[in-house]
Write a protein that holds these residues in place. Structure first.
Motif: not given
Length: 134
Positions: A23-46
């Protein structure tokens, strides 16, 4: 009964916090999504590196998977900042594919396909979420 109560409390806590970020959207949503994407991509490549794919398939080199794991969280951020995903998508695919192509011998199809799948799944898909949610 105690186990069920813990699951309900943690489920509600996670649901409320993620709903707040959404609901906050904007930079808050993008920051948390980017953090989740980083963890998810590291997990995928491992997973790919540990032999989670078919036996006999060569995983991509470690430096390619690390570069892809850094590019993936940058893509949603650039999408929010610039509003378009076309240049970042094309550039990311070029940057990730170029080290794989000049390898000695034939470039392994498994390396190229697993890297591109990781880039699509962990990088391009969150860009669409940022574009449509924000």
């Amino acid at each position: 009964m105690s186990q069920l109560r813990k699951r309900i409390v943690f489920g509600l806590g996670i649901g409320i916090s993620v709903g707040g970020v959404l609901l906050a959207g904007g930079w808050v949503f993008t920051f948390f999504l980017a953090a989740a994407v980083f963890v998810g991509s590291r997990e995928y490549f491992e997973l790919v590196r540990s032999g989670g794919i078919t036996k006999g398939m060569t995983p991509p080199p470690r430096y390619v998977s690390r570069v892809c794991s850094v590019i993936c969280p940058l893509m949603p951020t650039l999408t929010l900042y610039y509003g378009q995903i076309d240049v970042s998508v094309t550039s990311a695919a070029f940057v990730v594919a170029m080290p794989l192509l000049p390898q000695r011998g034939n470039p392994r199809f498994a390396q190229l396909s697993s890297t591109m799948f990781g880039l699509f799944y962990c990088g391009y898909l969150p860009c669409l979420w940022v574009k449509h949610v924000v």
